[in-house]
Design an enzyme around this catalytic site. Structure first.
Site, PDB file in Angstrom:
ATOM      1  N   ARG A  89       0.624  -1.068   0.026  1.00  0.00           N
ATOM      2  CA  ARG A  89       0.109  -0.189   0.018  1.00  0.00           C
ATOM      3  C   ARG A  89       0.739   1.313   0.046  1.00  0.00           C
ATOM      4  O   ARG A  89       1.769   1.455   0.818  1.00  0.00           O
ATOM      5  CB  ARG A  89      -0.939  -0.046   1.046  1.00  0.00           C
ATOM      6  CG  ARG A  89      -1.354   1.428   1.321  1.00  0.00           C
ATOM      7  CD  ARG A  89      -3.052   1.402   1.571  1.00  0.00           C
ATOM      8  NE  ARG A  89      -3.907   2.380   1.461  1.00  0.00           N
ATOM      9  CZ  ARG A  89      -4.501   2.831   2.272  1.00  0.00           C
ATOM     10  NH1 ARG A  89      -5.009   2.181   3.335  1.00  0.00           N
ATOM     11  NH2 ARG A  89      -5.180   4.253   2.232  1.00  0.00           N
ATOM     12  N   ARG A 100      -6.867   1.006  -3.549  1.00  0.00           N
ATOM     13  CA  ARG A 100      -5.962   0.516  -2.718  1.00  0.00           C
ATOM     14  C   ARG A 100      -5.700  -0.947  -2.803  1.00  0.00           C
ATOM     15  O   ARG A 100      -6.722  -1.601  -2.817  1.00  0.00           O
ATOM     16  CB  ARG A 100      -6.179   0.926  -1.287  1.00  0.00           C
ATOM     17  CG  ARG A 100      -7.340   0.561  -0.697  1.00  0.00           C
ATOM     18  CD  ARG A 100      -7.994   1.618   0.080  1.00  0.00           C
ATOM     19  NE  ARG A 100      -8.023   2.724   0.006  1.00  0.00           N
ATOM     20  CZ  ARG A 100      -8.472   3.583   0.680  1.00  0.00           C
ATOM     21  NH1 ARG A 100      -8.622   3.651   1.893  1.00  0.00           N
ATOM     22  NH2 ARG A 100      -8.772   4.883   0.172  1.00  0.00           N
ATOM     23  N   ASP A 103      -6.601  -2.189   2.810  1.00  0.00           N
ATOM     24  CA  ASP A 103      -6.801  -1.040   3.780  1.00  0.00           C
ATOM     25  C   ASP A 103      -7.262  -1.825   4.980  1.00  0.00           C
ATOM     26  O   ASP A 103      -8.054  -2.930   4.873  1.00  0.00           O
ATOM     27  CB  ASP A 103      -7.993  -0.199   3.159  1.00  0.00           C
ATOM     28  CG  ASP A 103      -8.292   0.861   4.001  1.00  0.00           C
ATOM     29  OD1 ASP A 103      -7.261   1.614   4.541  1.00  0.00           O
ATOM     30  OD2 ASP A 103      -9.386   1.061   4.105  1.00  0.00           O
ATOM     31  N   ASP A 105      -8.159  -0.966   8.964  1.00  0.00           N
ATOM     32  CA  ASP A 105      -8.792   0.034   9.960  1.00  0.00           C
ATOM     33  C   ASP A 105      -9.158  -0.584  11.321  1.00  0.00           C
ATOM     34  O   ASP A 105      -9.990  -1.676  11.101  1.00  0.00           O
ATOM     35  CB  ASP A 105      -9.891   0.755   9.335  1.00  0.00           C
ATOM     36  CG  ASP A 105      -9.504   1.726   8.179  1.00  0.00           C
ATOM     37  OD1 ASP A 105      -8.345   2.226   8.188  1.00  0.00           O
ATOM     38  OD2 ASP A 105     -10.420   1.852   7.222  1.00  0.00           O
TER      39      ASP A 105
END
Length: 168
Positions: A89, A100, A103, A105
């Site tokens: 990334r 992307r 990802d 989170d």
């Protein structure tokens, strides 16, 4: 010395050509972190891009983790950022919500709150994203954040679920 673990939830997303493989690899790398156990994985959903529509659809998933006391929200977010970088990334500040390869989170870390610039927990957009709430509620339909039932927050969103596709 306590050995009490903390429940945490991490969302995974990718919209590269090998998105399914990237989610699998990210889950495996998370499970290899010392003191982190992946206890459950939601189904994988195909989701409409948010904020920046001119890109391929995403694959999204949420993992439930049990983390050892050596972890806190800041150290886990730092580890997630390291995993993203190791998986290729490259963050483009000009295209914040763009394509992307991966990802990761941190959505929730027990009942802890963190309001630092590089670590915000609960995730600040959690209650506005069907592509996070749907798989998160697959793992725990009774979750609440700050007294708000996440199932109720999802009901308030303008979204459609068709099979494994989330439109919002």
């Amino acid at each position: 010395m306590t050995t009490q673990t903390t429940a945490a939830y991490v969302s995974l997303g990718s919209n590269c050509a090998a998105a399914a493989r990237m989610l699998e690899e990210a889950a495996q790398r998370l499970a290899e972190l010392p003191g982190v156990e992946v206890t459950a994985a939601s189904p994988v959903y195909s989701t409409e891009p948010q904020e920046y529509a001119d890109q391929p659809w995403f694959l999204n998933q949420v993992l439930a983790l049990e983390v050892a006391p050596c972890w806190d929200p800041r150290t886990l977010v730092a580890a997630l950022l390291e995993l993203e970088a190791a998986m290729g990334r490259i963050r483009d500040p000009a295209l914040r919500f763009g394509p992307r390869v991966i990802d990761l989170d941190l959505l929730l870390f027990g009942s802890e709150r963190c309001e630092e610039e590089d670590c915000r927990v609960p995730h600040p957009r959690l209650l506005r994203r069907a592509f996070v709430l749907v798989p998160l509620l697959d793992l725990d339909p009774d979750l609440r954040v700050d007294g708000v039932a996440l199932a109720e927050a999802l009901r308030r969103l303008p979204y459609r679920l068709r099979g494994n596709k989330i439109f919002q």
